[in-house]
Design an enzyme around this catalytic site. Structure first.
Site, PDB file in Angstrom:
ATOM      1  N   GLU A 189       6.937 -36.758  31.453  1.00  0.00           N
ATOM      2  CA  GLU A 189       7.219 -35.547  32.236  1.00  0.00           C
ATOM      3  C   GLU A 189       6.038 -34.596  32.328  1.00  0.00           C
ATOM      4  O   GLU A 189       5.733 -34.085  33.404  1.00  0.00           O
ATOM      5  CB  GLU A 189       8.425 -34.793  31.641  1.00  0.00           C
ATOM      6  CG  GLU A 189       9.768 -35.426  31.929  1.00  0.00           C
ATOM      7  CD  GLU A 189      10.146 -36.497  30.932  1.00  0.00           C
ATOM      8  OE1 GLU A 189       9.392 -36.704  29.960  1.00  0.00           O
ATOM      9  OE2 GLU A 189      11.194 -37.130  31.116  1.00  0.00           O
ATOM     10  N   HIS A 258      20.926 -32.346  25.609  1.00  0.00           N
ATOM     11  CA  HIS A 258      21.086 -32.715  27.017  1.00  0.00           C
ATOM     12  C   HIS A 258      21.993 -31.754  27.776  1.00  0.00           C
ATOM     13  O   HIS A 258      22.461 -32.077  28.853  1.00  0.00           O
ATOM     14  CB  HIS A 258      21.665 -34.128  27.139  1.00  0.00           C
ATOM     15  CG  HIS A 258      20.691 -35.212  26.849  1.00  0.00           C
ATOM     16  ND1 HIS A 258      20.169 -35.439  25.602  1.00  0.00           N
ATOM     17  CD2 HIS A 258      20.117 -36.146  27.656  1.00  0.00           C
ATOM     18  CE1 HIS A 258      19.329 -36.463  25.648  1.00  0.00           C
ATOM     19  NE2 HIS A 258      19.279 -36.903  26.884  1.00  0.00           N
TER      20      HIS A 258
END
Lengths: 455, 337
Positions: A189, A258
């Site tokens: 990322e 998450h």
């Protein structure tokens, strides 16, 4: 002893699926691990494997059946010599249903989803035809339309191309635009966010997909220090027309790492625009606007909303303005301000409150930054009361900002303190009951409205 | 994907650098001297309080950017970290505009909003000037991504230091650059110290040319104090990248004479170490000696250049001292486009 085979959930947010094919037929012997059937969701096709041994005694849901709810018994496995008709076929539904509710707290919101609020957006011409589509389809269409329109637009991210998107938002894009413009990245990322910003510096218009915004924390330096600040630091010379998009906030049962809502984080940063749509129409119109915007735009989607259907205007080029809130439901007694999935609580609460004679005006912010404060203030001038609704944490949250804005710009109009309904001030727990407690609820919203309306 | 030929690796022990013509040596001398004098002036102005914040001087490393610039073609992009004044001057950015940015004036390249570490020139294809160590490596890889996407034949020259070479995103970028065969030359300026930490104390692998090995990116070590060696290696690397072979790493072995920033007393190394580099390896003195001896240039010719450079730098300093600060109204401009 007959055993029910249940329609499985293939993802934390799956609520229903299509039973496309039975691989085993009635009377076939099955062993643990055998593929029984194929099912399909809007994201993927998967195989249902047997977890028990025996004989496929009875198929309860024939192949080709659409929209089979998760946990519905789809077949019965019996032991050798057992009479399938003697087995209580339909009976196990009830005990199964109970854990189903607990396992998917989002299921409650699902039936209400295909509500398209009838208010005509001022941007849509009267007489426009509407089509029903999911948020997922709307996002894909927005990207495809903009990629057809502008050769400098490309999409990159993990699993966006060959896999067709981890959440199937980029479905079909590789096939239409090829691997030059639909690019699978390594799981990296920080690196690919920087590559995207660099490409934007050089004039391209990247759409950088994060599989979820939780993973974008790895990349946040490039988003803020490079994308958001360079236009200013270069005296206006170098800019980045780039969209960072992906699901944000809690999905379901995926625990703390998450399940974070980053709306407030990004909305704190000058140089960024932050969009968080609720409906499919807004998702489409605002994503198209975000791709065209010459600035970096954080486009916060919500996994649970992906499968929700809404009415979307059928227009060749439906682009909505960034920075403009929408009055989703007019009312005179209290103003509810929300965005993204928070709207599901706000709208349901407004329905309930209407039954009690309290008319709530529900504002969907749609854009968090720049925030459409005038629309909130105008509403509060009318209602005198306000409750904010979001899944994010309370401290320094979006609701906190709205409260501050109202102190500043609508103090004399307030008849009660502004209250915030937020996610609880804890990391997201995994256990179903705790997760439900950690999220805001319709009851929380109603309670807050009662408090500010003194009813 | 075909395995990479190990040929490039063998180039580590490069042959003696090509000789420069008299004109090339004059050009290199002039360009390096401009950077040297500019930086000396910047140091002086910092001491006078005209320049604030951080100010990282490039003195000692001039041959790297000048040699690379001589190897580059129009359209190639440059991006670097915070020690960026030399890179800007080498790309042809105006000394006055750079100095005025250092003093935070409206005539600076970023209208006074960026400062020493954040300047840009689209005209010169200079993309900054980045203050976060290592961030420019991903960004420079993105510039190369755009070059390949557009098929414009340009190469991104992405500079970073031995300190930045330990950042994770450098390797994320290496991986993507090789995977997608992006036209990027990574120039690692190994000046031996990441702020105050020597490479031997911070790096498990101190041969930075090998940092791309696990990605099959070829690399070579270059005498970064010899502008001829830099240009030769730069030409080789740029051609490699431009031909679609993917990234290339050049480890420039160089040295900064000054501290990490103006506020660094540089107690982590001895005065003798610095003095030895200055007297034995100075990049400008090497060229000066060649001009006088091999090219039979006269002292007068060199003096004339020295004078011209001083004039440019003094004019830049004068402009940067007298140009007004940004209009207060500029506070809210350029946040969004």
């Amino acid at each position: 002893m007959a055993i029910d085979v249940l329609m499985p959930a293939l993802s934390p947010t799956m609520e229903k699926g299509n039973l496309t094919k039975w691989v085993k037929q009635e009377g076939d012997t099955v062993k643990s691990g055998d593929v029984l059937a194929e099912i399909e969701t809007d994201k993927a096709t998967m195989e249902v494997e047997a977890v028990d041994e025996g004989i496929l005694g009875k198929i309860l849901v024939p192949e080709g059946t659409q929209d089979v709810a998760v946990n519905t018994p789809i077949a019965i496995i019996v032991a050798e010599g057992e009479d399938v008709n003697a087995a209580p076929a339909a009976a196990p539904v009830a005990p199964v249903a109970a854990p189903a509710v607990a396992a998917a707290p989002v299921a409650a919101a699902a039936p209400a989803a295909p509500v398209a609020v009838a208010h005509a957006d001022p941007e849509v011409p009267a007489g426009t035809e509407y089509v029903t589509m999911t948020v997922r389809e709307a996002l894909r269409d927005a990207m495809a339309e903009e990629m057809r329109r502008d050769g400098d637009v490309f999409v990159m991210g993990e699993e966006v191309a060959e896999y067709q998107g981890a959440y199937k938002i980029t479905q079909g894009l590789l096939q239409e635009f090829g691997d030059r413009r639909v690019i699978d990245t390594p799981i990296t990322e920080h690196g690919f966010a920087g590559v995207g910003v660099g490409a934007a510096f050089a004039g391209l218009k990247p759409i950088v997909e994060f599989m979820t915004f939780n993973f974008a924390m790895q990349a946040i330096d490039q988003i803020i220090n490079s994308a958001a600040k360079t236009h200013y630091m270069s005296g206006g010379q170098v800019s980045s027309s780039i969209v960072f998009r992906g699901p944000n906030g809690a999905a379901a049962r995926v625990a703390a790492q998450h399940s974070q809502d980053y709306s407030a984080w990004y909305s704190n940063v000058p140089g960024l625009k932050v969009v968080a749509p609720y409906s499919a129409a807004d998702a489409k119109g605002l994503l198209k606007a975000a791709i065209r915007d010459p600035n970096p735009v954080i486009f916060l989607e919500n996994e649970i909303l992906y499968g929700h259907s809404f009415e979307v205007p059928k227009l060749d080029d439906f682009v909505l303005p960034i920075g403009k809130a929408r009055i989703a439901r007019p009312g005179k007694d209290v103003t509810l301000v929300s965005f993204s999935i928070g709207m599901t609580y706000a709208l349901k609460a407004a329905d309930e409150l209407a039954k009690q004679g309290i008319e709530a005006e529900v504002i969907d912010l749609r854009t968090i930054r720049p925030m459409d404060v005038p629309t909130i203030v105008a509403s509060v001038q009318k209602t005198g009361r306000c409750v904010t609704v979001e899944e994010g944490w309370p401290q320094s949250g979006v609701g906190a900002e709205i409260v501050a804005q109202l102190m500043d710009k609508a103090f004399d109009y307030l008849d009660a303190p502004v209250l915030r309904v937020t996610g609880k001030d804890v990391p997201m727990p995994y256990a179903a009951n705790l997760e439900k407690l950690a999220l805001p609820s319709v009851a929380d919203v109603i309670e807050a409205v009662h408090a500010v309306t003194y009813r | 994907m075909a395995p990479r030929k190990p040929a490039a690796r063998a180039a580590t022990a490069a042959a003696a650098p090509a000789t420069f013509t008299k004109e090339e040596d004059f050009l290199a001398y002039r360009e390096m001297l401009l950077i040297r004098r500019f930086e000396e002036k910047a140091g002086q102005m910092y001491g006078m309080g005209l320049i604030g914040g951080f100010c990282h001087l490039y003195i000692g490393q001039e041959a790297v950017v000048v040699g690379m610039q001589m190897a580059m073609q129009p359209g190639d992009q440059v991006i670097t970290g915070y020690r960026d004044h030399g890179h800007m001057l080498a790309t042809g950015m105006e000394a006055g505009g750079v100095m005025a940015e250092l003093t935070g004036r409206r005539g600076g390249y970023s209208k006074g909003k960026g400062g020493s570490m954040h300047m840009f020139s689209i005209e010169k294809q200079f993309f900054g000037g980045h203050g976060i160590v290592g961030a420019q490596v991903s960004l420079g890889t993105g510039l190369a991504f755009a070059d390949r996407y557009k098929g414009n034949g340009a190469v991104s020259v992405t500079y970073f230091g031995d300190g930045a070479a330990n950042q994770g995103q450098v390797y994320e970028s290496f991986n993507m650059a090789e995977l997608w065969k992006l036209p990027v030359v990574y120039v690692i300026e190994n000046n031996k110290y990441a702020m105050g930490t020597s490479v031997t104390r911070s790096s498990a692998q101190t041969d930075f040319s090998k940092r791309g090995t696990s990605f099959n990116i070829p690399g070579e070590q270059v005498d970064g104090m010899d502008v001829r060696a830099v240009r030769t290696a730069g030409e080789r690397a740029l051609a490699f990248a431009r031909e679609g072979n993917g990234p290339y790493i050049l480890e420039m072995q160089t040295y900064r004479y000054r501290g990490h920033s103006m506020s660094d007393p540089a107690k982590y190394r001895s005065k003798e170490e610095v003095q030895k580099m200055r007297t034995e390896h100075d990049p400008i003195e090497q060229v000066r000696a060649r001009l006088l001896n091999a090219h039979a240039a006269s002292e007068e010719e060199l003096k004339k250049i020295d004078g011209e450079i001083r004039e440019i730098v003094n004019a830049a300093a004068d402009f940067a001292s007298h140009d007004p600060e940004p209009d207060p109204a500029e506070l809210y401009t350029d946040v969004l486009r």
